[in-house]
Design a protein around this motif. Structure first.
Motif, short mmCIF file in Angstrom:
data_model
loop_
_atom_site.label_atom_id
_atom_site.label_comp_id
_atom_site.label_asym_id
_atom_site.label_seq_id
_atom_site.Cartn_x
_atom_site.Cartn_y
_atom_site.Cartn_z
N VAL A 58 -68.21 -72.30 -87.34
CA VAL A 58 -68.85 -71.05 -86.82
C VAL A 58 -69.49 -71.29 -85.44
CG1 VAL A 58 -71.07 -69.59 -87.20
CG2 VAL A 58 -69.63 -70.46 -89.07
N ASP A 59 -69.79 -72.56 -85.23
CA ASP A 59 -70.42 -72.69 -83.86
C ASP A 59 -69.24 -72.57 -82.62
OD1 ASP A 59 -72.92 -73.57 -84.43
OD2 ASP A 59 -72.27 -75.85 -84.53
N PHE A 60 -67.94 -72.87 -83.13
CA PHE A 60 -66.89 -72.74 -82.32
C PHE A 60 -66.57 -71.30 -82.03
CE2 PHE A 60 -61.99 -72.00 -82.27
CZ PHE A 60 -61.96 -72.68 -80.96
N SER A 61 -66.45 -70.52 -83.16
CA SER A 61 -66.29 -68.95 -83.09
C SER A 61 -67.25 -68.36 -82.47
CB SER A 61 -66.20 -68.35 -84.59
OG SER A 61 -65.30 -69.06 -85.49
N VAL A 62 -68.56 -68.70 -82.37
CA VAL A 62 -69.55 -67.96 -81.58
C VAL A 62 -69.32 -68.50 -79.92
CG1 VAL A 62 -72.07 -68.11 -81.10
CG2 VAL A 62 -71.31 -67.91 -83.48
N LEU A 63 -69.08 -69.72 -79.96
CA LEU A 63 -68.97 -70.07 -78.32
C LEU A 63 -67.54 -69.27 -77.89
CD1 LEU A 63 -70.57 -72.16 -77.06
CD2 LEU A 63 -69.09 -73.77 -77.29
N SER A 64 -66.64 -69.17 -78.60
CA SER A 64 -65.36 -68.83 -78.04
C SER A 64 -65.74 -67.17 -77.93
CB SER A 64 -64.27 -68.96 -78.88
OG SER A 64 -63.20 -68.09 -78.77
N LEU A 65 -66.11 -66.31 -78.74
CA LEU A 65 -66.36 -65.09 -78.56
C LEU A 65 -67.47 -64.61 -77.39
CD1 LEU A 65 -66.57 -63.67 -82.45
CD2 LEU A 65 -65.08 -63.20 -80.77
N VAL A 66 -68.41 -65.53 -77.29
CA VAL A 66 -69.29 -65.33 -76.17
C VAL A 66 -68.29 -65.62 -74.92
CG1 VAL A 66 -71.36 -66.29 -75.05
CG2 VAL A 66 -71.51 -65.84 -77.45
N ALA B 19 -71.60 -49.82 -82.45
CA ALA B 19 -72.29 -50.27 -81.21
C ALA B 19 -70.88 -50.46 -80.27
CB ALA B 19 -72.64 -51.75 -81.56
N GLN B 20 -70.14 -51.90 -80.26
CA GLN B 20 -69.21 -51.98 -79.65
C GLN B 20 -68.29 -53.13 -79.96
OE1 GLN B 20 -68.79 -50.57 -76.24
NE2 GLN B 20 -66.85 -51.42 -75.86
N GLU B 21 -67.21 -52.98 -80.33
CA GLU B 21 -66.36 -54.29 -81.13
C GLU B 21 -66.00 -55.19 -80.15
OE1 GLU B 21 -63.23 -53.30 -83.72
OE2 GLU B 21 -64.28 -51.82 -84.89
N LEU B 22 -65.85 -56.32 -80.36
CA LEU B 22 -65.88 -57.54 -79.35
C LEU B 22 -64.34 -57.81 -79.28
CD1 LEU B 22 -68.70 -60.40 -80.33
CD2 LEU B 22 -68.62 -58.34 -78.50
N ASP B 23 -63.79 -58.49 -78.36
CA ASP B 23 -62.31 -58.77 -78.25
C ASP B 23 -61.96 -60.02 -79.10
OD1 ASP B 23 -59.98 -59.73 -77.33
OD2 ASP B 23 -60.61 -60.02 -75.31
N THR B 24 -61.56 -60.01 -80.12
CA THR B 24 -61.12 -61.32 -80.88
C THR B 24 -59.76 -61.62 -80.70
OG1 THR B 24 -60.53 -59.72 -82.65
CG2 THR B 24 -62.63 -60.36 -82.82
N SER B 25 -59.02 -61.14 -79.60
CA SER B 25 -57.73 -61.56 -79.51
C SER B 25 -57.36 -62.97 -79.28
CB SER B 25 -57.33 -61.07 -78.18
OG SER B 25 -57.90 -61.09 -77.09
N TYR B 26 -58.35 -63.78 -78.87
CA TYR B 26 -58.16 -65.26 -78.86
C TYR B 26 -58.15 -65.94 -80.14
CZ TYR B 26 -58.72 -70.27 -78.83
OH TYR B 26 -58.59 -71.72 -79.08
N LEU B 27 -59.28 -65.52 -81.12
CA LEU B 27 -59.36 -66.21 -82.27
C LEU B 27 -58.26 -65.84 -83.24
CD1 LEU B 27 -63.02 -65.65 -82.99
CD2 LEU B 27 -61.90 -67.73 -82.38
N GLU B 28 -57.42 -64.61 -83.05
CA GLU B 28 -56.60 -63.96 -83.54
C GLU B 28 -55.07 -64.65 -83.56
OE1 GLU B 28 -56.20 -59.72 -83.66
OE2 GLU B 28 -58.24 -59.40 -84.41
N THR B 29 -55.27 -65.48 -82.43
CA THR B 29 -54.00 -66.37 -82.38
C THR B 29 -54.10 -67.64 -82.98
OG1 THR B 29 -54.85 -67.89 -80.59
CG2 THR B 29 -53.98 -65.70 -79.84
N LEU B 30 -55.16 -67.95 -83.80
CA LEU B 30 -55.30 -69.22 -84.63
C LEU B 30 -55.08 -68.74 -85.97
CD1 LEU B 30 -58.60 -70.62 -83.25
CD2 LEU B 30 -56.27 -71.37 -82.58
N VAL B 31 -53.85 -69.53 -86.60
CA VAL B 31 -53.62 -69.42 -88.01
C VAL B 31 -54.86 -69.40 -88.90
CG1 VAL B 31 -52.20 -70.26 -89.65
CG2 VAL B 31 -51.11 -70.20 -87.68
N GLY B 32 -55.58 -70.47 -88.71
CA GLY B 32 -56.72 -70.79 -89.49
C GLY B 32 -57.59 -69.63 -89.62
N TYR B 33 -57.90 -68.81 -88.35
CA TYR B 33 -58.83 -67.82 -88.55
C TYR B 33 -58.16 -66.63 -89.28
CZ TYR B 33 -61.11 -63.69 -86.53
OH TYR B 33 -61.92 -62.44 -86.27
N ASN B 34 -56.83 -66.33 -89.13
CA ASN B 34 -56.04 -65.35 -89.99
C ASN B 34 -56.11 -65.55 -91.49
OD1 ASN B 34 -54.80 -63.25 -88.04
ND2 ASN B 34 -54.69 -65.18 -86.84
N THR B 35 -55.89 -66.92 -91.89
CA THR B 35 -56.05 -67.20 -93.22
C THR B 35 -57.27 -66.92 -93.79
OG1 THR B 35 -56.17 -69.76 -92.99
CG2 THR B 35 -54.14 -68.84 -92.96
#
Lengths: 160, 160
Positions: A58-66, B19-35
DNA sequence: TATTGTTATACTCTATAACTATA
DNA sequence: TATAGTTATAGAGTATAACAATA
């Protein structure tokens, strides 16, 4: 779920006694069972390597999203990551205390705080993202590039 | 992770404030995030529907494994499901107390107990497995049969 | 009146150490 | 000595209620 959870994984590649493996063929017909098992396999590697930076998942996800969304608010992070506001408070406070993020007054909403990476936070994020890329390659080493892309596309059809 | 976790999912299909959705495009490149996201989406539906039988996901997995592996031991269930022995004790005790499983002396190992479904446990398992099949169809309704098979095959390349 | 961030708190899940009885 | 099942316990992770400041 069957993957040995850190405890036995270090010393023994083969199971300690092996005893007798159970028939999991029914559970393996369930998509949810397979996504869960794959998640646990990746998460184990993820936690091991991110520990070097003192970052939980979660730390990683937060840091990355910010990092990719400068000025994001706690509320937005909660909505994006499915975390409840009370549970994010300590995470944000910890990253702030470590000097990785800043909390600045929001430009238009006096109730909110905009989150930004510090220089140190950006440097750490770059290292952590490089580690994440490398670790993902290892965890998905049995998949070719096309298979990896297909897998992600199919997973997004479930949750998007 | 972003999926609203039961709280908001009932009343509001659209986010409360958006509110305003955040850009999750980076996290979505990770297999682990998607699983992980796909797992959470399925788990949410799974928990909702299995609540009708008073079964958690682990309860269901244990009941199903015992049903398909009569005489299985706690140790084998732990190895298969990645649960630590102390954490399985209460689960087994609960299923036993509800009359869904029996603990019988192991035929060859005096330390172990062989687990078996009772008639009631078998009847409940059959209902629960039918519900699981139906719920999986719903959760993966955006996937065709071939896509579903491909997804499972690719996931098993990660954890097997 | 509703929302942001927060405190306090409870409940669940997961992890470690140590015991007993059997092998 | 090693393993199966168990107890006790500690630590994460996740949940709800309620508050102050602001919209």
């Amino acid at each position: 779920m069957a993957a040995p959870t850190s405890a036995s994984s270090a010393a023994s590649a083969a199971p300690p006694s092996a005893a007798q493996e159970l028939d999991t063929s029914y559970l393996e017909t369930l998509v949810g069972y397979n996504t869960r098992r794959a998640t646990l396999a990746i998460v184990e590697v993820f936690m091991d390597r991110m520990a070097a930076y003192g970052l939980s998942i979660v730390d990683f996800s937060v840091l990355s999203l910010v990092g990719h969304n400068p000025g994001a608010t706690s509320r937005q992070l909660c909505a994006t990551l499915g975390i409840l506001p009370p549970n994010l408070v300590g995470i944000i406070a910890s990253l702030d205390k470590r000097g990785l993020i800043d909390r600045r007054p929001h430009p238009t909403d006096g109730r909110a705080l905009g989150l930004h990476l510090t220089d140190g936070g950006l440097a750490l994020l770059r290292q952590a993202e490089a580690t994440a890329a490398s670790l993902e390659d290892d965890a998905t080493r049995n998949l070719g590039p096309a298979e990896r892309a297909t897998l992600i596309r199919l997973l997004q059809k479930i949750y998007r």
